[in-house]
Design a protein around this motif. Sequence first.
Motif, PDB file in Angstrom:
ATOM      1  N   ARG A 110      10.790  21.701  10.425  1.00 56.30           N
ATOM      2  CA  ARG A 110       9.937  21.394   9.271  1.00 56.30           C
ATOM      3  C   ARG A 110       8.590  22.113   9.326  1.00 56.30           C
ATOM      4  O   ARG A 110       7.893  22.173   8.314  1.00 56.30           O
ATOM      5  CB  ARG A 110       9.744  19.884   9.126  1.00 56.30           C
ATOM      6  CG  ARG A 110       8.994  19.169  10.220  1.00 56.30           C
ATOM      7  CD  ARG A 110       9.163  17.670  10.032  1.00 56.30           C
ATOM      8  NE  ARG A 110       8.437  16.880  11.000  1.00 56.30           N
ATOM      9  CZ  ARG A 110       7.300  16.245  10.750  1.00 56.30           C
ATOM     10  NH1 ARG A 110       6.747  16.322   9.558  1.00 56.30           N
ATOM     11  NH2 ARG A 110       6.714  15.525  11.685  1.00 56.30           N
ATOM     12  N   GLU A 111       8.231  22.671  10.477  1.00 57.87           N
ATOM     13  CA  GLU A 111       6.981  23.418  10.579  1.00 57.87           C
ATOM     14  C   GLU A 111       7.158  24.873  10.120  1.00 57.87           C
ATOM     15  O   GLU A 111       6.305  25.423   9.419  1.00 57.87           O
ATOM     16  CB  GLU A 111       6.466  23.395  12.022  1.00 57.87           C
ATOM     17  CG  GLU A 111       6.105  22.000  12.527  1.00 57.87           C
ATOM     18  CD  GLU A 111       4.992  21.344  11.723  1.00 57.87           C
ATOM     19  OE1 GLU A 111       4.095  22.079  11.249  1.00 57.87           O
ATOM     20  OE2 GLU A 111       5.014  20.107  11.566  1.00 57.87           O
ATOM     21  N   THR A 112       8.272  25.482  10.523  1.00 62.39           N
ATOM     22  CA  THR A 112       8.475  26.910  10.234  1.00 62.39           C
ATOM     23  C   THR A 112       9.458  27.176   9.101  1.00 62.39           C
ATOM     24  O   THR A 112       9.477  28.269   8.530  1.00 62.39           O
ATOM     25  CB  THR A 112       9.006  27.629  11.489  1.00 62.39           C
ATOM     26  OG1 THR A 112      10.327  27.128  11.789  1.00 62.39           O
ATOM     27  CG2 THR A 112       8.093  27.378  12.682  1.00 62.39           C
ATOM     28  N   GLY A 113      10.314  26.177   8.790  1.00 63.57           N
ATOM     29  CA  GLY A 113      11.355  26.386   7.794  1.00 63.57           C
ATOM     30  C   GLY A 113      12.583  27.071   8.361  1.00 63.57           C
ATOM     31  O   GLY A 113      13.545  27.354   7.631  1.00 63.57           O
ATOM     32  N   ASN A 114      12.590  27.328   9.650  1.00 68.86           N
ATOM     33  CA  ASN A 114      13.727  27.987  10.302  1.00 68.86           C
ATOM     34  C   ASN A 114      14.972  27.110  10.221  1.00 68.86           C
ATOM     35  O   ASN A 114      14.915  25.898  10.431  1.00 68.86           O
ATOM     36  CB  ASN A 114      13.386  28.280  11.769  1.00 68.86           C
ATOM     37  CG  ASN A 114      14.522  28.995  12.477  1.00 68.86           C
ATOM     38  OD1 ASN A 114      14.990  30.035  12.025  1.00 68.86           O
ATOM     39  ND2 ASN A 114      14.976  28.431  13.578  1.00 68.86           N
ATOM     40  N   ILE A 115      16.116  27.736   9.907  1.00 71.16           N
ATOM     41  CA  ILE A 115      17.387  27.024   9.742  1.00 71.16           C
ATOM     42  C   ILE A 115      18.381  27.506  10.791  1.00 71.16           C
ATOM     43  O   ILE A 115      18.532  28.719  11.004  1.00 71.16           O
ATOM     44  CB  ILE A 115      17.972  27.248   8.328  1.00 71.16           C
ATOM     45  CG1 ILE A 115      17.054  26.647   7.265  1.00 71.16           C
ATOM     46  CG2 ILE A 115      19.378  26.669   8.222  1.00 71.16           C
ATOM     47  CD1 ILE A 115      17.418  27.041   5.850  1.00 71.16           C
ATOM     48  N   ARG A 116      19.037  26.558  11.454  1.00 71.78           N
ATOM     49  CA  ARG A 116      20.118  26.886  12.387  1.00 71.78           C
ATOM     50  C   ARG A 116      21.343  26.044  12.039  1.00 71.78           C
ATOM     51  O   ARG A 116      21.222  24.979  11.439  1.00 71.78           O
ATOM     52  CB  ARG A 116      19.692  26.590  13.835  1.00 71.78           C
ATOM     53  CG  ARG A 116      18.599  27.522  14.345  1.00 71.78           C
ATOM     54  CD  ARG A 116      18.173  27.163  15.762  1.00 71.78           C
ATOM     55  NE  ARG A 116      17.478  25.899  15.809  1.00 71.78           N
ATOM     56  CZ  ARG A 116      17.823  24.883  16.594  1.00 71.78           C
ATOM     57  NH1 ARG A 116      18.890  24.975  17.390  1.00 71.78           N
ATOM     58  NH2 ARG A 116      17.137  23.758  16.598  1.00 71.78           N
ATOM     59  N   HIS A 117      22.511  26.536  12.437  1.00 73.68           N
ATOM     60  CA  HIS A 117      23.757  25.838  12.140  1.00 73.68           C
ATOM     61  C   HIS A 117      24.473  25.480  13.439  1.00 73.68           C
ATOM     62  O   HIS A 117      24.429  26.213  14.423  1.00 73.68           O
ATOM     63  CB  HIS A 117      24.679  26.725  11.296  1.00 73.68           C
ATOM     64  CG  HIS A 117      24.067  27.173  10.001  1.00 73.68           C
ATOM     65  ND1 HIS A 117      23.944  26.342   8.919  1.00 73.68           N
ATOM     66  CD2 HIS A 117      23.522  28.371   9.639  1.00 73.68           C
ATOM     67  CE1 HIS A 117      23.367  27.010   7.926  1.00 73.68           C
ATOM     68  NE2 HIS A 117      23.096  28.236   8.346  1.00 73.68           N
TER      69      HIS A 117
END
Length: 341
Positions: free
Chosen positions: A33-40
């Motif tokens: 939620r700080e960087t917006g980075n998405i992982r699966h």
Amino acid sequence: MNVKDFDYELPKELIAQDPLLDRSASRLLMLDRETGNIRHGSFKDIVGELKCGDCLVINNTRVIPARLFGVKEETGAVIEVLLLKRKKDDIWETLVKPGKKARPGTEISFGDGLLKGIVTDVVEDGNRLIQFSYEGIFEEILDELGQMPLPPYITHPLKDKNRYQTVYAKHDGSAAAPTAGLHFTEELLEEIRAKGVEIVNVTLHVGLGTFRPVKEEVVEEHRMHSEFFRIEEEEAKKINRAKAESRRVIAVGTTSCRTLEAASDERGFVTAGSGWTEIFIYPGYRFKCIDGLVTNFHLPQSTLLMLVSALAGREQVLEAYKEAVKERYRFFSFGDAMLVI
């Protein structure tokens, strides 16, 4: 804010109609939620995302088989009754279809008379108060006659009632499941405990309002439905100890989140006890207690999507949803999960 700001395109085929054979085999989208980075990953990867000392808060409500089909004693017309809240003793607030056939004084028979009800009043939103009469134990009769109140977007019949319950469900009272918890198995919970994560129970009985769309165009004008919650003294102490020691508090589901935020002071410390909450969390809200959230993918323009957006930012959440659609995640109650941390 406009409700349409929380819209997104969802192909109908991505709405999960059936639970997976293995609860923990769901996919997991992880959003920073700080960087917006998405992982699966898979839901079992949540063990690696949690840290020793984290406080994981689960909602131990139990869904009751609240949907009943009966007949109007005077005419034999079929009537559907959905139990919403027990008002007192054997009087329940209910949603009745068709409502026009259920005026005060209407007598309804369920299960060839095993359970009987009489409509005593019409209340807010056209709901009916029904006084039930029976011989034996109400919960046992309900378990025999009632069906699980699946949301309207699920059209497949549910083969096993327990698949719409969490493995830790304990206290009867919900008209819908706290679906983020459906992914956990006993084995996975043991793995999480073994890592040094403290698992804490709260109770919030999920109401029918969780399915209701936001009718107002302006978000701030929406009024939330009221839901009953309880936090036991020992559980409150565990949460407050975690806050005092700057350990992360991670809510499993929007229901656990709403319970914690409703019961906490400005420092994020919760007060033990019970009551009713109408807390509405949308962007601009300052979270006091939780640091992370395990949740499912929610309906467009829903209050639940607004809550997640309040935690991680509307743009970032909608971007994550766009990515989930692209990657063919399964959506809603029996769908995949998301970790916001």
